[in-house]
Design a protein around this motif. Structure first.
Motif, mmCIF file in Angstrom:
data_model
loop_
_atom_site.group_PDB
_atom_site.id
_atom_site.type_symbol
_atom_site.label_atom_id
_atom_site.label_comp_id
_atom_site.label_asym_id
_atom_site.label_seq_id
_atom_site.Cartn_x
_atom_site.Cartn_y
_atom_site.Cartn_z
ATOM 1 N N GLU A 12 0.805 -1.216 0.000
ATOM 2 C CA GLU A 12 0.000 0.000 0.000
ATOM 3 C C GLU A 12 0.844 1.274 0.000
ATOM 4 N N LYS A 13 2.153 1.123 -0.120
ATOM 5 C CA LYS A 13 3.080 2.269 -0.198
ATOM 6 C C LYS A 13 3.043 3.153 1.051
ATOM 7 N N VAL A 14 2.830 2.531 2.207
ATOM 8 C CA VAL A 14 2.885 3.271 3.467
ATOM 9 C C VAL A 14 4.339 3.650 3.743
ATOM 10 N N ASN A 15 4.574 4.866 4.237
ATOM 11 C CA ASN A 15 5.932 5.328 4.514
ATOM 12 C C ASN A 15 6.448 4.664 5.800
ATOM 13 N N LEU A 16 7.076 3.523 5.656
ATOM 14 C CA LEU A 16 7.553 2.779 6.820
ATOM 15 C C LEU A 16 8.806 3.398 7.431
ATOM 16 N N ASP A 17 9.464 4.278 6.697
ATOM 17 C CA ASP A 17 10.608 4.985 7.281
ATOM 18 C C ASP A 17 10.160 5.814 8.477
ATOM 19 N N HIS A 18 8.958 6.367 8.418
ATOM 20 C CA HIS A 18 8.441 7.155 9.527
ATOM 21 C C HIS A 18 8.154 6.271 10.736
ATOM 22 N N SER A 19 7.707 5.040 10.487
ATOM 23 C CA SER A 19 7.463 4.108 11.594
ATOM 24 C C SER A 19 8.766 3.798 12.313
ATOM 25 N N ALA A 20 9.798 3.470 11.547
ATOM 26 C CA ALA A 20 11.097 3.158 12.145
ATOM 27 C C ALA A 20 11.632 4.354 12.921
ATOM 28 N N ALA A 21 11.451 5.555 12.363
ATOM 29 C CA ALA A 21 11.938 6.769 13.028
ATOM 30 C C ALA A 21 11.208 6.996 14.349
ATOM 31 N N VAL A 22 9.911 6.726 14.373
ATOM 32 C CA VAL A 22 9.140 6.899 15.614
ATOM 33 C C VAL A 22 9.597 5.913 16.676
ATOM 34 N N PHE A 23 9.802 4.652 16.304
ATOM 35 C CA PHE A 23 10.247 3.657 17.273
ATOM 36 C C PHE A 23 11.631 4.006 17.820
ATOM 37 N N GLN A 24 12.489 4.508 16.946
ATOM 38 C CA GLN A 24 13.823 4.913 17.394
ATOM 39 C C GLN A 24 13.732 6.122 18.320
ATOM 40 N N LYS A 25 12.861 7.069 17.982
ATOM 41 C CA LYS A 25 12.698 8.262 18.821
ATOM 42 C C LYS A 25 12.169 7.874 20.199
ATOM 43 N N TRP A 26 11.318 6.870 20.238
ATOM 44 C CA TRP A 26 10.776 6.409 21.519
ATOM 45 C C TRP A 26 11.910 5.935 22.434
ATOM 46 N N GLY A 27 12.900 5.297 21.832
ATOM 47 C CA GLY A 27 14.037 4.832 22.608
ATOM 48 C C GLY A 27 14.975 5.957 22.990
#
Length: 272
Positions: free
Chosen positions: A252-267
């Protein structure tokens, strides 16, 4: 010191998960199950009663919400507790564990921070069905007193965990839907989960970590959504959803880079 020992293992785990998200050669899902073991898992549902019961309960629990969303595609996503109108990207806290205020602006609606570190409140949280869609009012929250039943306008710091509780409930439904998509292959579950996951992730991608106005202990223990990183239960739902819906998101062409960035920011936001 004791709090620090609790924080470090969790944050290391988050960082590891975030790194794993970019190691695509190992495939998804990988947290609770794998595609390699899927056939055995599906067979076990037929022969192991507690597994069958677990799946059946998740299916039954989602039915009414699927009907709501079928009738109104915005039904679930609009009930997320977000800065829908203001799009504030900065959150400020009082040192004692209370939300103070938010400000700034982002290109998308941002995720609201919890009202207070203390769960206790004299006011009732609305059922999901009673949550006002796209709620964002400068007067605060309009909730009923538990004893008098009278509704009042309240600052978020007076409503306990109502904000994070609503978002956590919504994301738990999304988590279950992502799991059922993997189990059944029925796209209705993925379509149910996708807009909610995307809206929350984008809303957190553009929102900063909270700032304690007194620069005290609260600054070192707060997560991105709650006052204590060890209580960021919504993160489990987000990671699980990402994992089970990864291939669907890719299609579905979801921007998964933003997901990874959010998880990293959480840490990163709480590592000290």
């Amino acid at each position: 010191m004791r709090t620090k020992f609790f924080l470090i293992p969790l944050m290391v785990g988050i960082m590891c998960c975030a790194s794993m998200l970019q190691a695509q050669e190992s495939g998804h899902p990988r947290i609770y199950a794998t595609n390699a073991a899927k056939k055995d898992f599906l067979n076990s549902i037929k022969s192991i009663e507690w597994k069958k019961s677990l799946v059946d309960k998740k299916i039954a629990n989602l039915e009414k919400y699927l009907k709501y969303v079928e009738k109104d595609p915005t039904w679930l996503v609009s009930r997320l507790q977000m800065n829908w109108k203001t799009k504030h990207n900065k959150v400020f806290l009082k040192g004692g564990g209370e939300f103070a205020y938010s400000e700034g602006t982002a290109p998308v609606p941002t995720v609201r921070f919890s009202g207070t570190r203390d769960w206790a409140t004299e006011y009732s949280s609305p059922k999901l069905e009673d949550v006002e869609p796209y709620f964002d009012d400068p007067r605060g929250y309009y909730l009923a007193h538990k004893k008098t039943k009278k509704k009042e306008w309240l600052h978020p710091s007076k409503i306990g965990h109502a904000i994070e509780g609503t978002n956590r409930h919504i994301m738990s439904l999304v988590e279950d839907a992502s799991f059922l998509y993997w189990v059944t292959g029925d796209k209705k579950y993925a379509e149910f989960a996708k807009p909610v996951f995307e809206t929350y992730i984008e809303g957190m991608y553009y929102r900063d970590a909270p700032i304690d106005l007194e620069n005290g202990t609260q600054q070192r223990i707060s997560g991105l959504a709650t006052f204590e990183v060890i209580h960021e239960k919504i993160l489990i739902s987000l990671l699980t959803t990402y994992d089970f819906l990864y291939d669907y998101f890719e299609d579905e062409k979801v921007n998964l880079d933003h997901s990874a960035a959010v998880f990293q920011k959480w840490g990163r936001s709480n590592y000290y």
